[in-house]
Design an enzyme around this catalytic site. Sequence first.
Site, PDB file in Angstrom:
ATOM      1  N   ARG A  65       0.894  -1.166   0.109  1.00 58.30           N
ATOM      2  CA  ARG A  65       0.090   0.015  -0.111  1.00 58.30           C
ATOM      3  C   ARG A  65       0.852   1.307  -0.059  1.00 58.30           C
ATOM      4  O   ARG A  65       0.476   2.389  -0.766  1.00 58.30           O
ATOM      5  CB  ARG A  65      -1.160  -0.117   1.225  1.00 58.30           C
ATOM      6  CG  ARG A  65      -1.597   1.031   1.296  1.00 58.30           C
ATOM      7  CD  ARG A  65      -3.044   1.101   2.231  1.00 58.30           C
ATOM      8  NE  ARG A  65      -3.861   1.951   2.252  1.00 58.30           N
ATOM      9  CZ  ARG A  65      -4.130   2.816   3.382  1.00 58.30           C
ATOM     10  NH1 ARG A  65      -3.551   2.466   4.517  1.00 58.30           N
ATOM     11  NH2 ARG A  65      -4.840   3.868   3.302  1.00 58.30           N
ATOM     12  N   HIS A  69       0.873   4.277  -2.611  1.00 60.95           N
ATOM     13  CA  HIS A  69       0.733   5.758  -2.433  1.00 60.95           C
ATOM     14  C   HIS A  69       1.754   6.659  -2.655  1.00 60.95           C
ATOM     15  O   HIS A  69       1.832   7.691  -3.017  1.00 60.95           O
ATOM     16  CB  HIS A  69       0.674   5.914  -0.831  1.00 60.95           C
ATOM     17  CG  HIS A  69      -0.944   5.473  -0.404  1.00 60.95           C
ATOM     18  ND1 HIS A  69      -1.326   5.810   0.970  1.00 60.95           N
ATOM     19  CD2 HIS A  69      -1.707   4.543  -0.814  1.00 60.95           C
ATOM     20  CE1 HIS A  69      -2.570   5.318   0.886  1.00 60.95           C
ATOM     21  NE2 HIS A  69      -3.031   4.652  -0.002  1.00 60.95           N
ATOM     22  N   VAL A  73       1.983   9.752  -6.429  1.00 63.55           N
ATOM     23  CA  VAL A  73       2.239  11.212  -6.011  1.00 63.55           C
ATOM     24  C   VAL A  73       3.899  11.560  -6.203  1.00 63.55           C
ATOM     25  O   VAL A  73       4.598  11.034  -5.914  1.00 63.55           O
ATOM     26  CB  VAL A  73       2.059  11.438  -4.425  1.00 63.55           C
ATOM     27  CG1 VAL A  73       2.183  12.966  -4.144  1.00 63.55           C
ATOM     28  CG2 VAL A  73       0.712  10.888  -3.910  1.00 63.55           C
ATOM     29  N   SER A  79       8.981   9.670  -1.913  1.00 66.95           N
ATOM     30  CA  SER A  79       8.327  10.914  -1.192  1.00 66.95           C
ATOM     31  C   SER A  79       7.431  10.771  -0.172  1.00 66.95           C
ATOM     32  O   SER A  79       7.276  11.307   0.593  1.00 66.95           O
ATOM     33  CB  SER A  79       7.669  11.972  -2.439  1.00 66.95           C
ATOM     34  OG  SER A  79       6.443  10.990  -3.184  1.00 66.95           O
ATOM     35  N   ASN A  97      -2.690   8.257   4.475  1.00 62.28           N
ATOM     36  CA  ASN A  97      -1.369   7.845   4.956  1.00 62.28           C
ATOM     37  C   ASN A  97      -1.275   7.541   6.288  1.00 62.28           C
ATOM     38  O   ASN A  97      -0.275   7.196   6.722  1.00 62.28           O
ATOM     39  CB  ASN A  97      -0.155   9.019   4.624  1.00 62.28           C
ATOM     40  CG  ASN A  97       0.040   8.981   3.007  1.00 62.28           C
ATOM     41  OD1 ASN A  97      -0.326   7.821   2.407  1.00 62.28           O
ATOM     42  ND2 ASN A  97       0.862   9.793   2.703  1.00 62.28           N
ATOM     43  N   HIS A 195      -6.592  -5.620  -2.126  1.00 60.22           N
ATOM     44  CA  HIS A 195      -7.268  -5.800  -0.967  1.00 60.22           C
ATOM     45  C   HIS A 195      -7.705  -7.188  -0.464  1.00 60.22           C
ATOM     46  O   HIS A 195      -8.661  -7.380   0.396  1.00 60.22           O
ATOM     47  CB  HIS A 195      -8.529  -4.776  -1.297  1.00 60.22           C
ATOM     48  CG  HIS A 195      -8.211  -3.355  -1.237  1.00 60.22           C
ATOM     49  ND1 HIS A 195      -9.408  -2.554  -1.499  1.00 60.22           N
ATOM     50  CD2 HIS A 195      -7.209  -2.655  -1.069  1.00 60.22           C
ATOM     51  CE1 HIS A 195      -8.697  -1.069  -1.337  1.00 60.22           C
ATOM     52  NE2 HIS A 195      -7.314  -1.430  -1.073  1.00 60.22           N
ATOM     53  N   ASP A 248     -11.020  -8.783   3.432  1.00 61.96           N
ATOM     54  CA  ASP A 248     -11.420  -9.959   2.773  1.00 61.96           C
ATOM     55  C   ASP A 248     -11.520 -11.103   4.078  1.00 61.96           C
ATOM     56  O   ASP A 248     -10.583 -11.978   4.046  1.00 61.96           O
ATOM     57  CB  ASP A 248     -10.173 -10.461   1.838  1.00 61.96           C
ATOM     58  CG  ASP A 248     -10.588 -11.633   1.091  1.00 61.96           C
ATOM     59  OD1 ASP A 248     -11.544 -12.486   1.320  1.00 61.96           O
ATOM     60  OD2 ASP A 248      -9.456 -11.892   0.379  1.00 61.96           O
ATOM     61  N   SER A 251      -9.830 -14.500   4.990  1.00 53.99           N
ATOM     62  CA  SER A 251      -8.741 -15.077   3.982  1.00 53.99           C
ATOM     63  C   SER A 251      -7.841 -13.744   3.935  1.00 53.99           C
ATOM     64  O   SER A 251      -7.250 -13.689   2.943  1.00 53.99           O
ATOM     65  CB  SER A 251      -9.613 -15.347   2.727  1.00 53.99           C
ATOM     66  OG  SER A 251      -8.612 -15.421   1.598  1.00 53.99           O
ATOM     67  N   ASP A 256      -5.400 -14.304  -2.719  1.00 53.09           N
ATOM     68  CA  ASP A 256      -6.074 -15.007  -3.455  1.00 53.09           C
ATOM     69  C   ASP A 256      -7.449 -14.417  -4.278  1.00 53.09           C
ATOM     70  O   ASP A 256      -7.486 -13.118  -4.070  1.00 53.09           O
ATOM     71  CB  ASP A 256      -6.636 -16.243  -2.692  1.00 53.09           C
ATOM     72  CG  ASP A 256      -7.767 -15.771  -1.555  1.00 53.09           C
ATOM     73  OD1 ASP A 256      -8.142 -14.659  -1.522  1.00 53.09           O
ATOM     74  OD2 ASP A 256      -8.037 -16.628  -0.689  1.00 53.09           O
TER      75      ASP A 256
END
Length: 330
Positions: A65, A69, A73, A79, A97, A195, A248, A251, A256
């Site tokens: 993630r 992010h 940017v 950064s 963030n 996700h 999820d 899981s 998956d």
Amino acid sequence: MAGTSSPGIIIIIIAFGLLAFTGSTHAQLQMNFYAVSCPKAEKIISDYVKQHIPNAPSLAASFIRMHFHDCFVRGCDASVLLNSTNGQSPEKNAVPNRTLRGFDFIDRVKSLVEAECPGVVSCADILTLVARDSIVTAGGPFWQVPTGRRDGVISNVTEASNNIPGPFHNFTTLLRLFNNQGLDTNDLVLLSGAHTIGIAHCPAFSRRLYNSTGPGGIDPTLDSEYAANLKANKCRTPNDNTTKVEMDPGSRKTFDLSYYTLLTKRRGLFNSDAALTSDSTSSAIINQLLSNPQSFFYARFATAMEKMGRINVKTGSEGQIRKQCAFVNS
Ligand code: HEM
Ligand SMILES: *[C@@H]1O[C@H](CO)[C@@H](O)[C@H](O)[C@H]1NC(C)=O
Ligand SMILES: *[C@@H]1O[C@H](CO)[C@@H](O)[C@H](O)[C@H]1NC(C)=O
Ligand SMILES: *[C@@H]1O[C@H](CO)[C@@H](O)[C@H](O)[C@H]1NC(C)=O
Ligand SMILES: *[C@@H]1O[C@H](CO)[C@@H](O)[C@H](O)[C@H]1NC(C)=O
Ligand SMILES: *[C@@H]1O[C@H](CO)[C@@H](O)[C@H](O)[C@H]1NC(C)=O
Ligand SMILES: CC(=O)N[C@H]1CO[C@H](CO)[C@@H](O)[C@@H]1O
């Protein structure tokens, strides 16, 4: 004859000259960029990840993630790792963030790499490699990471707020923000597949439970049984900002296809997840992923990750190689 061909030759010479010129100023990422300048760098990084991620597997989600992010940017230029520069509020302070974790882990990897080859390996490459290596260590897909990124010197909270997609965004806005980065619907659907791992805090979705247009304030596009369960057992008040919820359920540690299965059952947690089923092109991609083995998803996810890792990268003599990932060199 010679009179007619010489202008052509001159044009060809000019064209080659331009090609050589642009080639030298716009260096490209390449596999194993540090093979000569710091041959052990990639191994130091992957060894550290393999040693520590098994004890803290939830960090793998945070790193992929963080990489996303970062890339959205000013390109993938680390950064996102900067603390305040020149009194300017950094990207880290932007709402999306605030839930990033693991900055200290990146700092430790950077120290090990600096000890081996000072001032050679960028924080941008370290973050990109840590993200890939930790997802692999956590049992997820592998993707290629060409290197040679250089670090940026600007980190601006407003730019993060303007460019990072949010959980309340609809399909049109999500696609616009992805298009701004040179990514398409395919990339949006595939990268959202991340996700399948990790957690979210209630504020990212509790208005779908308490403050929407359906009965009991529940969002009519969210499965009502799932919503009732979240209200009863997870986000028990509209203002709960501490409880963590699996995106999820059951899981969250496994990379998956179940995220996509949930989407088709109206159990995507955010508006932005649900939005992926609101567009016909996007829905068709989801159905294609679900009608193929997981290896098909992994292969396509890998392509999308490599593409994301190339967004607006700084190469050659652009930017700098930071000494510390949280600070621009003085
Ligand atoms: C499509 C637009 C996207 C939106 C609106 C979005 C939004 C969010 C939000 C709100 C959270 C929860 C943060 C929290 O409350 O703690 C989250 C978590 C997460 N996101 Fe996304 N995201 C998007 C795309 C992506 C992409 C492209 C990736 C990576 C390739 C990604 C990877 C993750 C991961 C792994 C988590 C779990 C983090 C953790 O467990 O700490 N997301 N996302
Ligand atoms: C950067 O700022 C964060 C708070 O936003 C702080 O926790 C961290 O220690 C700082 N990093 C360094 C290397 O000083
Ligand atoms: C940060 O970015 C915003 C939006 O592009 C811009 O208006 C603002 O001037 C920037 N802040 C600084 C201190 O450069
Ligand atoms: C999506 O959200 C944007 C910004 O909030 C809004 O202007 C637009 O009308 C929305 N589009 C749809 C199709 O709902
Ligand atoms: C519910 O939504 C309204 C309008 O968007 C907003 O004014 C209000 O603060 C929200 N309430 C909660 C509890 O989020
Ligand atoms: C969470 O909510 C509490 C109480 O409403 C508030 O004091 C705190 O600042 C909030 N924390 C965040 C991170 O928004
Ligand atoms: C990890 C990190 O730096 N988080 C920061 C995000 O922004 C909030 C609010 O400005 C800070 O308090 C956090 O330290």
